[in-house]
Design a protein around this motif. Sequence first.
Motif, short mmCIF file in Angstrom:
data_model
loop_
_atom_site.label_atom_id
_atom_site.label_comp_id
_atom_site.label_asym_id
_atom_site.label_seq_id
_atom_site.Cartn_x
_atom_site.Cartn_y
_atom_site.Cartn_z
N ILE A 94 0.84 -1.20 0.00
CA ILE A 94 0.00 0.00 0.00
C ILE A 94 0.87 1.24 0.00
O ILE A 94 1.88 1.33 0.70
CB ILE A 94 -0.92 0.01 1.24
N ASN A 95 0.49 2.23 -0.80
CA ASN A 95 1.23 3.48 -0.89
C ASN A 95 1.16 4.24 0.43
O ASN A 95 0.08 4.67 0.85
CB ASN A 95 0.65 4.34 -2.01
N GLU A 105 2.62 -1.45 5.84
CA GLU A 105 2.69 -2.44 4.76
C GLU A 105 4.01 -2.31 4.00
O GLU A 105 4.66 -3.31 3.67
CB GLU A 105 1.51 -2.27 3.81
N TYR A 106 4.39 -1.08 3.73
CA TYR A 106 5.65 -0.84 3.02
C TYR A 106 6.84 -1.30 3.86
O TYR A 106 7.75 -1.97 3.36
CB TYR A 106 5.76 0.66 2.70
N GLU A 107 6.83 -0.93 5.13
CA GLU A 107 7.94 -1.28 6.01
C GLU A 107 8.09 -2.80 6.18
O GLU A 107 9.19 -3.32 6.34
CB GLU A 107 7.74 -0.62 7.37
N THR A 108 6.97 -3.51 6.12
CA THR A 108 7.01 -4.96 6.26
C THR A 108 7.86 -5.62 5.17
O THR A 108 8.50 -6.65 5.40
CB THR A 108 5.58 -5.54 6.23
N PHE A 109 7.89 -5.00 4.00
CA PHE A 109 8.62 -5.58 2.87
C PHE A 109 10.04 -5.03 2.68
O PHE A 109 10.75 -5.45 1.78
CB PHE A 109 7.83 -5.38 1.58
N TRP A 150 -0.55 -6.02 2.54
CA TRP A 150 -1.78 -5.23 2.52
C TRP A 150 -2.42 -5.19 3.90
O TRP A 150 -2.03 -5.97 4.80
CB TRP A 150 -2.75 -5.85 1.52
N ARG A 151 -3.37 -4.31 4.08
CA ARG A 151 -4.11 -4.24 5.35
C ARG A 151 -4.98 -5.49 5.47
O ARG A 151 -5.64 -5.89 4.52
CB ARG A 151 -4.96 -2.98 5.41
N HIS A 152 -5.00 -6.07 6.68
CA HIS A 152 -5.66 -7.37 6.85
C HIS A 152 -7.15 -7.35 6.53
O HIS A 152 -7.69 -8.32 6.03
CB HIS A 152 -5.42 -7.90 8.27
#
Length: 248
Positions: A94-95, A105-109, A150-152
């Motif tokens: 997600i942006n 979401e970005y930080e997770t990857f 993504w958001r759950h």
Amino acid sequence: MSADSRTSCVTTRTAVLVAWVAVFLLVAAAPVPVVMMKTTRATTMSVFLFRHGECYQPACGTHLCTSGISRARFLPSLFANTRRLKPPCKLYAINPGKPPFMAREYETFIPLAIARNISINTSFARGDEQTLANAILGDLDAGAVVAVSWRHTMIGAVATALGCTANMSSRCVAGSWPNLDFDTFVHMTFQRNYNGTSHHHSSWKIVNASTVHMGFTPVCDTPNELSHGGCTELRRCKNITQQHFAFD
């Protein structure tokens, strides 16, 4: 039998033999029609749908907390040879620069992107699930692997847009993801047929969806996390940004 008769018979037999040889040579010289067999082979690709890492602690704001950072750092190991999961060649998240401005979401990857030396596509925001699915299915070659963070509450919407149904997995329903579940992800397999005579590819079609457990237990950020048994002990949370991915 007279000599003339014997000569006539020999001549006749010779003529017949010559005629048959001529026919044989003509048949052998004739072009043999080549029958092109229509060959069809199945090709596959995979999509992984991940929830962002833990973010219980309000002090962390829109970012991951310590436990979420730990999980993000664990993700690359999922695709080590011993886990038998083919590593992704494309990452989507997600942006973080669009409403509601969540960077989780970005930080997770981030660790996975670093480990695989690939970028994270952040062209899509929350609410763009169908557009995201169209982009994934429309821009992939056989054998490709894609991972989405993504958001759950909206992972089910992404899965549905990709063609997954509740009969394949309960996680393919929007809003079905348990609030306290950060340890599972969805593995989706797609297939399409390749027509060997026309070089035409049919569209991707989902053939399987399964829920996979990471098997990772992070350190807790809050007593609330500890009480739910999703982590061990307590550790102080620290804010992070897209540039700063570390904690004390």
